[in-house]
Scaffold this motif. Structure first.
Motif, PDB file in Angstrom:
ATOM      1  N   GLY A  71      72.241  36.131  41.045  1.00  0.00           N
ATOM      2  CA  GLY A  71      73.292  35.287  41.378  1.00  0.00           C
ATOM      3  C   GLY A  71      74.682  36.634  41.337  1.00  0.00           C
ATOM      4  N   LEU A  72      75.550  36.045  41.921  1.00  0.00           N
ATOM      5  CA  LEU A  72      76.837  36.769  42.179  1.00  0.00           C
ATOM      6  C   LEU A  72      78.234  36.126  41.115  1.00  0.00           C
ATOM      7  CD1 LEU A  72      76.562  37.757  45.763  1.00  0.00           C
ATOM      8  CD2 LEU A  72      75.917  39.239  44.632  1.00  0.00           C
ATOM      9  N   VAL A  73      78.951  37.722  40.910  1.00  0.00           N
ATOM     10  CA  VAL A  73      80.284  36.660  40.511  1.00  0.00           C
ATOM     11  C   VAL A  73      81.479  37.588  40.921  1.00  0.00           C
ATOM     12  CG1 VAL A  73      81.497  37.038  38.467  1.00  0.00           C
ATOM     13  CG2 VAL A  73      79.854  36.811  37.917  1.00  0.00           C
ATOM     14  N   ILE A  74      82.166  36.827  42.242  1.00  0.00           N
ATOM     15  CA  ILE A  74      82.695  36.738  42.805  1.00  0.00           C
ATOM     16  C   ILE A  74      85.009  36.664  42.181  1.00  0.00           C
ATOM     17  CG2 ILE A  74      84.128  37.035  44.862  1.00  0.00           C
ATOM     18  CD1 ILE A  74      81.658  35.363  46.258  1.00  0.00           C
ATOM     19  N   TRP A 170      80.471  24.291  47.229  1.00  0.00           N
ATOM     20  CA  TRP A 170      79.387  23.344  46.856  1.00  0.00           C
ATOM     21  C   TRP A 170      78.308  22.880  47.115  1.00  0.00           C
ATOM     22  CZ3 TRP A 170      82.914  18.411  46.567  1.00  0.00           C
ATOM     23  CH2 TRP A 170      82.109  17.255  45.753  1.00  0.00           C
ATOM     24  N   SER A 171      78.028  23.131  48.530  1.00  0.00           N
ATOM     25  CA  SER A 171      76.621  23.055  49.121  1.00  0.00           C
ATOM     26  C   SER A 171      75.693  24.348  48.359  1.00  0.00           C
ATOM     27  CB  SER A 171      76.146  23.208  50.224  1.00  0.00           C
ATOM     28  OG  SER A 171      76.570  24.728  51.462  1.00  0.00           O
ATOM     29  N   LEU A 172      75.899  25.435  47.940  1.00  0.00           N
ATOM     30  CA  LEU A 172      75.445  26.897  47.286  1.00  0.00           C
ATOM     31  C   LEU A 172      75.061  26.346  45.834  1.00  0.00           C
ATOM     32  CD1 LEU A 172      76.939  29.872  49.045  1.00  0.00           C
ATOM     33  CD2 LEU A 172      74.636  28.607  49.717  1.00  0.00           C
ATOM     34  N   GLY A 173      76.160  25.040  45.338  1.00  0.00           N
ATOM     35  CA  GLY A 173      75.758  25.163  44.016  1.00  0.00           C
ATOM     36  C   GLY A 173      76.991  25.966  42.687  1.00  0.00           C
ATOM     37  N   ALA A 174      77.821  26.644  43.203  1.00  0.00           N
ATOM     38  CA  ALA A 174      78.117  27.152  42.650  1.00  0.00           C
ATOM     39  C   ALA A 174      79.027  26.905  41.446  1.00  0.00           C
ATOM     40  CB  ALA A 174      79.623  28.119  43.608  1.00  0.00           C
ATOM     41  N   SER A 175      79.602  27.706  40.786  1.00  0.00           N
ATOM     42  CA  SER A 175      80.407  26.850  39.204  1.00  0.00           C
ATOM     43  C   SER A 175      82.092  28.015  39.713  1.00  0.00           C
ATOM     44  CB  SER A 175      80.120  27.310  38.486  1.00  0.00           C
ATOM     45  OG  SER A 175      78.721  25.977  38.419  1.00  0.00           O
ATOM     46  N   VAL A 176      82.968  27.539  38.786  1.00  0.00           N
ATOM     47  CA  VAL A 176      84.191  28.723  38.783  1.00  0.00           C
ATOM     48  C   VAL A 176      84.143  28.912  37.914  1.00  0.00           C
ATOM     49  CG1 VAL A 176      85.210  27.866  40.910  1.00  0.00           C
ATOM     50  CG2 VAL A 176      85.974  26.244  38.989  1.00  0.00           C
ATOM     51  N   ARG A 177      85.036  29.387  36.948  1.00  0.00           N
ATOM     52  CA  ARG A 177      85.215  29.869  35.841  1.00  0.00           C
ATOM     53  C   ARG A 177      87.063  29.359  35.849  1.00  0.00           C
ATOM     54  NH1 ARG A 177      82.697  32.379  31.660  1.00  0.00           N
ATOM     55  NH2 ARG A 177      81.264  33.511  33.786  1.00  0.00           N
ATOM     56  N   LEU A 214      78.532  32.321  42.514  1.00  0.00           N
ATOM     57  CA  LEU A 214      77.087  31.783  42.561  1.00  0.00           C
ATOM     58  C   LEU A 214      75.920  32.123  42.143  1.00  0.00           C
ATOM     59  CD1 LEU A 214      77.977  34.093  45.583  1.00  0.00           C
ATOM     60  CD2 LEU A 214      78.215  31.181  46.115  1.00  0.00           C
ATOM     61  N   PRO A 215      74.266  31.199  41.716  1.00  0.00           N
ATOM     62  CA  PRO A 215      73.367  30.813  41.639  1.00  0.00           C
ATOM     63  C   PRO A 215      72.616  31.966  42.274  1.00  0.00           C
ATOM     64  CG  PRO A 215      73.366  29.095  42.454  1.00  0.00           C
ATOM     65  CD  PRO A 215      74.948  29.757  42.487  1.00  0.00           C
ATOM     66  N   PRO A 216      71.537  32.233  41.609  1.00  0.00           N
ATOM     67  CA  PRO A 216      70.374  33.117  42.565  1.00  0.00           C
ATOM     68  C   PRO A 216      70.025  32.768  44.338  1.00  0.00           C
ATOM     69  CG  PRO A 216      69.463  32.969  40.145  1.00  0.00           C
ATOM     70  CD  PRO A 216      71.176  32.345  40.685  1.00  0.00           C
ATOM     71  N   ALA A 217      70.113  33.653  45.121  1.00  0.00           N
ATOM     72  CA  ALA A 217      69.876  33.251  45.926  1.00  0.00           C
ATOM     73  C   ALA A 217      68.297  32.127  46.443  1.00  0.00           C
ATOM     74  CB  ALA A 217      69.763  34.047  46.954  1.00  0.00           C
TER      75      ALA A 217
END
Length: 333
Positions: A71-74, A170-177, A214-217
């Protein structure tokens, strides 16, 4: 010439400092990163902050860490250009790279940030005008007026979500901090938005968006298609984000999220469910595209006609799914 109103600019060096400054100045303050949307709105007197808390000098908000496998953190302050060109994003989260690369112009993508696009203001033909123009029509309820000029009998504002990256995330199931005076919280990006043209974010004004997670691909395929009049500049009048998690040639999970057809990104839930456990055939794609057009209910408050934009929802969903399935483009669509 439209000029900026007077304001005080503050330059914190950490996210915690920015949150403190927002708390100190209350409703007089607004956050600014790239400012590509905020400053034009200030010139039109849609926003009138007395204090701007600048985020450009906060290094912790910039950059991408992690891997596609974990997973990535941007960082929210990462520019749209950097997001679109990042190797892991471009390879494993292709729709996000595409969407970030389609925002506005190259010059503005070099300044504008991912967090800014996630939180960008809603738009409407009756709202995104000069102060003099808005005054001539007695304003609208989003700023200075009392009624929605798109739907005068409605008790709410119908300004539309104008973010390219929001439906994709949203479609990728991302979260925000989010970081605020009460501490930190992490929420699904779907919980960040409200179906309200004025109060379109659940983020409190004194909270700072610090990261997009971003969750794992994990076998994901994704695509983003954008409709606009001018292909190198305009805001979306329709955005279609599709993300599929695959088990071989079968769809394990699917999300289809529409942008610029409502005051928030609108997920076509039933259309996504039709894909689960299925192989991507032309017949299934046609059925899913028709179902996905159901939640698309554009109004006459942005560019191009709303019947055309609704029709193009079906066309763009079909094109996106056929592309992800490796099928040739359907020229009849």
């Amino acid at each position: 010439m439209m000029r900026l109103p007077p304001f005080t600019y503050l330059a914190p060096v950490s996210a915690a400092d920015a949150v403190k400054l927002m708390a100190d100045h209350g409703g007089d303050a607004m956050l600014v990163a790239g400012g590509t949307d905020l400053y034009p709105n200030m010139k039109r007197r849609q926003f009138e902050p007395r204090v701007l808390v600048g985020l450009r000098g906060i290094k912790e908000l910039v950059g991408v860490r992690g891997t596609a496998a974990a997973g990535l953190v941007i960082g929210a302050g990462t520019t749209l250009t950097a997001t679109s060109r990042h190797a892991e994003i471009a390879r494993h989260y292709r729709a996000l790279a595409t969407a970030a690369g389609l925002v506005s112009t190259p010059q503005l993508r070099n300044v504008g940030t991912l967090g800014g696009n996630v939180c960008v203001d809603t738009r409407c033909n009756y709202y995104n005008q000069s102060y003099q123009w808005r005054k001539a029509v007695n304003f609208c309820m989003k700023k200075d007026g009392e009624i929605c000029l798109v739907a005068p009998g409605s008790p709410r504002c119908w300004a539309v979500s104008s973010s390219d990256t929001a439906p994709v995330l949203w479609s990728l199931g991302a979260s925000v901090r989010l970081l605020g005076p009460a501490g930190e919280r992490v929420i699904p990006i779907s919980a960040l938005y409200r179906d309200d043209g004025i109060e379109y974010l659940s983020k409190r004004p004194d909270e700072l968006l610090t990261e997009i997670v971003l969750p794992p691909a994990d076998g994901i395929r994704s695509a983003y298609l954008k409709l606009r009049r001018r292909g190198s500049f305009d805001f979306p009048v329709l955005g279609v984000a599709v993300a599929l998690r695959m088990d071989g040639e079968r769809v394990r999970e699917a999300r289809i999220v529409l942008g610029a057809v409502a005051s928030w990104p609108r997920e076509a839930v039933e259309a996504g469910r039709l894909l689960a456990g299925q192989r991507l055939t032309s017949e299934l794609i046609d059925e899913v595209a028709a179902r996905a057009a159901g939640p698309s209910r554009p109004l006459d408050n942005t560019d191009l006609t709303h019947p055309y934009r609704k029709k193009m929802t079906r066309v763009f969903v079909r094109r996106a799914l056929r592309g992800l399935a490796g099928l040739p483009e359907d020229v009849s669509a």
